[in-house]
Design a protein around this motif. Structure first.
Motif, mmCIF file in Angstrom:
data_model
loop_
_atom_site.group_PDB
_atom_site.id
_atom_site.type_symbol
_atom_site.label_atom_id
_atom_site.label_comp_id
_atom_site.label_asym_id
_atom_site.label_seq_id
_atom_site.Cartn_x
_atom_site.Cartn_y
_atom_site.Cartn_z
ATOM 1 N N PHE A 168 53.592 18.685 27.364
ATOM 2 C CA PHE A 168 53.867 19.959 26.883
ATOM 3 C C PHE A 168 52.885 20.736 26.578
ATOM 4 O O PHE A 168 52.994 22.135 26.921
ATOM 5 C CB PHE A 168 54.907 19.794 25.614
ATOM 6 N N GLN A 169 51.799 20.332 25.853
ATOM 7 C CA GLN A 169 50.676 21.089 25.540
ATOM 8 C C GLN A 169 51.099 22.281 24.611
ATOM 9 O O GLN A 169 50.787 23.452 24.847
ATOM 10 C CB GLN A 169 50.086 21.811 26.754
ATOM 11 N N PHE A 170 52.098 21.769 23.612
ATOM 12 C CA PHE A 170 52.234 22.640 22.574
ATOM 13 C C PHE A 170 51.205 23.632 21.628
ATOM 14 O O PHE A 170 50.443 23.000 21.483
ATOM 15 C CB PHE A 170 53.406 22.301 21.470
ATOM 16 N N ASP A 171 51.381 24.783 21.573
ATOM 17 C CA ASP A 171 50.515 25.462 20.838
ATOM 18 C C ASP A 171 51.286 25.297 19.300
ATOM 19 O O ASP A 171 52.232 25.870 19.083
ATOM 20 C CB ASP A 171 50.381 27.004 21.087
ATOM 21 N N MET A 172 50.715 24.334 18.395
ATOM 22 C CA MET A 172 51.512 23.859 17.204
ATOM 23 C C MET A 172 51.345 24.934 16.159
ATOM 24 O O MET A 172 52.340 24.981 15.330
ATOM 25 C CB MET A 172 50.858 22.766 16.723
ATOM 26 N N ASN A 173 50.598 26.125 16.435
ATOM 27 C CA ASN A 173 50.845 27.352 15.611
ATOM 28 C C ASN A 173 51.845 28.291 15.907
ATOM 29 O O ASN A 173 52.107 29.452 15.471
ATOM 30 C CB ASN A 173 49.315 28.217 15.577
#
Lengths: 887, 114
Positions: free
Chosen positions: A267-272
């Protein structure tokens, strides 16, 4: 039978030997007392007794295996008896086989769907994360929720995210690009599900962070088909959407997910991220020993925390977070329909049992003399019951064995009409397999069935009136009062059960017809749809996507036979997206937004391609692009609900207020109102729907769209659109710079899928109802023709006394129809009560539908009349002389 | 598994009934039981002594009789059988069955002699 009998054997044998010696001594004494010399007295005692050893052996043999021997003797006797009446035996076995077969078939599906644990290790601790609210719970998460759930380390061991379904990915770089099912997953996904790694490794958390690089893990299937299961593929690259992806690992064959995947990418989410769009599912594994109460308490805190960080509008005050076991989540709403189905086949089995019990009663009454003789010779009641039960068990086990085979043929049939939304049965139903559960189930119901239909005849036959029976000297004895009453009761029961089944089937048939008659609101005939995956870096902005839509539309329109072509981000009736909105300038009261509606982004020809009528205002044009002012078209349901007064065309709509940066766009002018479509299926009212031009979407929204859903091309043609699939796909490939299309289906097929579950239920209940009807007909025919045969003499006497043939016929018919009528009355009462369980399956029909409740009993009466007619007819042909001579 | 029919098998129920009937008069050992049956039936029924013991043991297993070792009238060790209450009930039932059957057979035989 106690074990001590075996352990004490030596002692008992010594005891017996001593007893025999004592007997011989007494006999010798007695002989000697008569004056015989000692030697002769002894000899005669021995002669008189016979061989003591053989006596001892007989006691041993009786002591060691009496029950096995008894069973063996009963069984041999039963088989001999059954083989003497092959007609009876075959019919009984077939009827049982049908009853058990349908039960085995339905149970096999229930076993695969409801009972088998999920294939992942320790499936009990796996849960799906849910959003909860007063309306129930639903799956789906955004990054902020995923983030908060991730932090609940006190209850969750691991938390992982994965796509709902995914947009698909294109394998490029070869001559033939191929669209594959690529699923986005978070790094913990494989560990959470215990996926077996057969080569390489899974994703690292560095690879699953933004800019973590292009990496992928292959499924076993793709590894085998594309690389011949070569382990050296790890470390090489594969071209996906024109980009090289490093293959880091391969997952083993045993890993089967509900949505089959060809490969996985992180996914490579940007957790912010503050992105509020829900576009993936989250599952978690509970820590050992954590209770549901602890989880719920923890999630309440998490929901408060979420509201604190993202504002009170981010989560409704009456909403929160929850979990549901992954197995429950996978089964979804399939449980209830399957259990109703099991209830229906239970009825079929009961009808079969009543039928066979009837046949057995008839048979038992003609064997009365046999039982009386045996009883006279000392056979106890329990021995006769045991003998008869052995017979019925032999029948039911043979029927069960045949039923197992029938059941498996039945499963193939079930799966061939599978509505396509039964979870957990695999792509082609391959997960429905024979296992120990099914064998035990079939064995169990075979035994129960045998006891059930065998016990009543056995008990009634084991109570013979010796003198009366042996005294009767002809075949006219007939069925005794008791068994005659019993048989009538069984016929009545059969009729009642059948009526309930057939009324259920009638309700579902009416439902299906009503559904078919619903106008979907758009053209389905000669319309085909195909999916084009827009994933990859090329389609992060709106302009290149709009360009492909323009080029593709032009090229496809040039294909001879094509009438129109439209594009959309989701397909009607295939599930879509919802979005909240505000009507600009309208006071909102307590609610954070005006409402929610279905949300389609479409091309300017979409309504023409599906012939959705424009009711007011104007349709979209090619000029409604990013440079032009924002516009929106709504459907009638939308207009009706939100403009009970006033004119929507004078208003503007703001989409997705607060839904995150992807939807931060300006207000759109309502320019048109179109007709309603039954997107949620024909059995649901059309819901409010809003349409915006694909070419007018913000770049961020296009990027999100490209990621979560493919672009759907919808083409209407003059001819069968399947014949145009090849030139159309070629035109689309040219227009898109080589993108493949997949999921090519006609809208007729998609519509059929929408009513597939109703069709499935209807077909099955019709099959069961027909089977019941046939058996009930056999049952009433059997009883009536038997009673006519038994009353040959009486009928003959009546004829000799001048009764008219028609009188006799009417008498037989009257008696038979009386039973049927009682059954119909009871069955109607039962159906009144039982059809309420069908309520959720019905559409446009009430559970107490007058037509079903009138036509069905009439149908049953007609079938019964037909089955009674033949024996009644026979009654009129009784020759008085023959009948009397029987005396 | 087939074994030749034995006399005791055919008249099983009857022999059991006769044994139980004999024991109504009091506990007895095997030899006495055989003699009583033979004498009382005026030697018409000759008990096959080899069948007597399997029958006795079966009745004991079914709880119709109980047994214990004792000393016989001529001072020999012998095993005495005694009727249990279950045995008494069975005797009544068996007697009733037997009477009904003989009556039934009698009726039939009577008719066939017309």
């Amino acid at each position: 039978m106690s074990l001590r009998r075996f352990t004490n054997r030596t002692r008992k044998d010594r005891d017996l030997t001593e007893e025999i010696d004592s007997h011989l001594a007494h006999a010798q004494d007695a002989n000697a007392a008569r004056g015989l010399p000692q030697e002769e007295a002894r000899r005669q005692a021995y002669v008189r007794f016979g061989n003591p050893r053989s006596t001892r052996e007989r006691v041993w043999r009786y002591r060691s295996l009496p029950w096995m021997e008894d069973i063996w003797r009963d069984l041999r006797f039963a088989l001999r008896g059954l083989s003497k009446t092959p007609g009876f035996t075959i019919i009984a076995i077939l009827v049982i086989a049908v009853g058990i077969g349908v039960n085995t078939a339905v149970f096999s599906v229930i076993n695969a769907v409801l009972l088998k644990p999920l294939t992942y290790p320790d499936p009990k601790s796996l849960v799906e994360m849910r959003n909860t609210g007063p309306q129930g719970s639903f799956a789906g998460a955004n990054i902020p929720k995923f983030n908060i759930w991730h932090q609940q380390a006190s209850v969750f061991q691991r938390v992982a995210a994965y796509d709902f379904g995914g947009a698909g990915l294109n394998i490029t770089g070869g001559d033939h690009p191929e669209q594959v099912q690529g699923i986005h997953v978070s790094a913990d996904y494989f560990a959470l599900f215990g996926a077996p790694v057969v080569a390489g490794r899974t994703f690292t958390s560095a690879e699953d962070s933004p800019h973590g690089g292009h990496v992928t893990v292959l499924s076993y299937g793709l590894w085998k088909s594309r690389y011949g299961a070569d382990p050296r593929v790890v470390g090489t690259t594969i071209q996906l959407d024109g980009q090289p992806y490093l293959i880091v690992g391969v997952i083993g064959r045993g890993f089967v997910t509900d949505t089959p995947a060809d490969l996985w990418v992180p996914f490579q989410f940007d957790m912010n991220s503050q992105d509020m769009a829900h576009y993936f599912t989250v599952a978690a594994r509970l820590k050992l020993g954590v209770t549901m109460a602890q989880v719920n308490a923890q999630l309440r805190l998490a929901a408060d925390e979420y509201r604190r960080i993202y504002g009170k509008d981010s989560l409704p005050a009456n909403g929160g977070f929850g979990v549901v076991s992954l197995q429950e989540a996978t089964i979804g709403d399939t449980r209830f329909p399957l259990l109703v189905l099991l209830g229906a086949v239970g009825f079929v089995l009961l009808i079969a049992c009543a039928n066979v019990a009837n046949l057995l009663l008839a048979r038992a009454s003609s064997r009365k003399r046999e039982f009386a003789t045996r009883a006279a010779l000392g056979a106890g009641r329990s021995q006769i019951i045991r003998q008869l039960l052995t017979e019925s068990l032999a029948l039911s086990l043979a029927g069960g064995a045949l039923g197992l085979i029938l059941g498996f043929a039945g499963v193939r049939f079930l799966l061939s009409i599978n509505p396509g939304n039964i979870p957990r049965i695999g792509e082609d139903g391959s997960a429905v397999t024979l296992d120990i559960n099914i064998l035990l189930f079939t064995l169990g119901i075979s035994l129960l069935t045998g006891i059930f239909f065998g016990l009543i005849p056995a008990i009634s036959a084991s109570r013979p009136n010796l003198a009366a029976t042996l005294n009767e000297n002809g075949s006219h004895s007939g069925i005794g009062f008791r068994s005659g009453k019993l048989r009538s009761a069984l016929v009545i029961g059969e009729m009642a059960l059948t009526l309930v089944l057939v009324i259920g089937a009638a309700l579902l048939i009416r439902t299906f017809l009503k559904l078919q008659a619903v106008d979907t609101g758009f053209a389905t005939h000669n319309v085909i749809s195909m999916a084009m995956s827009m994933s990859g870096d090329r389609f992060q902005k709106t302009a290149p996507v709009a360009q492909i839509i323009r080029d593709g539309t032009d090229r496809v329109l040039a294909v001879p036979g094509v009438l129109d072509v439209g594009v959309s981000n989701c397909l009607p009736m295939a599930g879509g997206f919802g979005m909240i909105f505000d009507v600009v300038g309208r006071p909102k009261g307590n609610s954070p937004f005006t409402g929610g509606a279905g949300f389609y982004s479409i091309s300017w020809r979409y309504f023409d391609a599906l012939t959705i009528p424009l009711l007011r205002g104007r349709s979209f044009t090619e000029q409604d692009n990013g440079a032009a002012p924002g516009v929106i078209i709504i459907n009638q349901a939308f207009a009706r609900q939100y403009w009970p007064k006033g004119d929507p065309l004078k208003d503007r709509i703001q989409i997705g207020p607060g839904a995150g940066p992807a939807f931060a766009e300006g207000p759109r002018q309502v320019v048109g109102i179109v007709g309603d479509t039954h997107d949620g299926g024909p059995n649901r009212d059309p819901f409010p729907m809003m349409y915006i031009p694909l070419a007018q979407m913000p770049d961020l929204e296009t990027a999100l769209n490209s990621r979560v859903a493919p672009l759907w091309w919808i083409i209407r043609s003059q001819v069968n659109p399947r014949t145009l699939a090849a030139p159309i796909t070629a035109a689309l490939r040219d227009a898109s710079g080589g993108l493949p299309v997949a999921h090519i289906r006609t809208m007729d097929e998609i519509e059929a899928r929408n009513t597939a579950r109703q069709r499935f239920n209807m077909l099955l209940l019709t099959v069961f109802g027909s089977a019941g009807l046939l058996m009930a007909a056999i049952g009433v025919y059997g009883v009536m023709s038997y009673s006519v045969q038994q009353r040959t003499q009486e009928l003959g006497v009546r004829m000799a006394l001048g009764a008219q043939a028609s009188n006799l016929r009417n008498m037989v018919i009257r008696q038979g129809m009386m039973l049927t009528l009682i059954g119909v009355v009871i069955g109607t009462g039962g159906a009144f009560w039982l059809t309420r369980f069908l309520a959720s399956f019905l559409f446009g029909v009430k559970t107490l539908d007058p037509i079903a409740f009138i036509v069905t009993p009439l149908l049953l009466l007609a079938v019964a009349l037909l089955s009674i007619w033949i024996p009644a007819k026979r009654a009129t042909r009784v020759d008085p002389m023959t009948a009397l001579r029987l005396e | 598994m087939k074994r030749p029919p034995e006399a005791g098998d055919i008249l099983q129920g009857t022999l059991d009934m006769l044994i139980l009937r004999t024991l109504v008069m009091g506990p007895a050992h095997g030899h006495t039981i055989a003699e009583v049956i033979e004498h009382t039936s005026e030697n018409a029924l000759e008990v096959e002594q080899g069948s007597l013991y399997p029958a006795l043991h079966r009745l004991e297993d079914r709880g119709m009789v109980s047994s214990q070792w004792g000393v016989s009238e001529n001072n020999r060790r012998a095993k005495f059988y005694q009727l249990t209450s279950k045995g008494k009930r069975e005797l009544n039932a068996a007697t009733g069955r037997w009477r009904r059957m003989t009556r039934a057979i009698g009726l039939i035989l009577g008719e066939s002699h017309e």
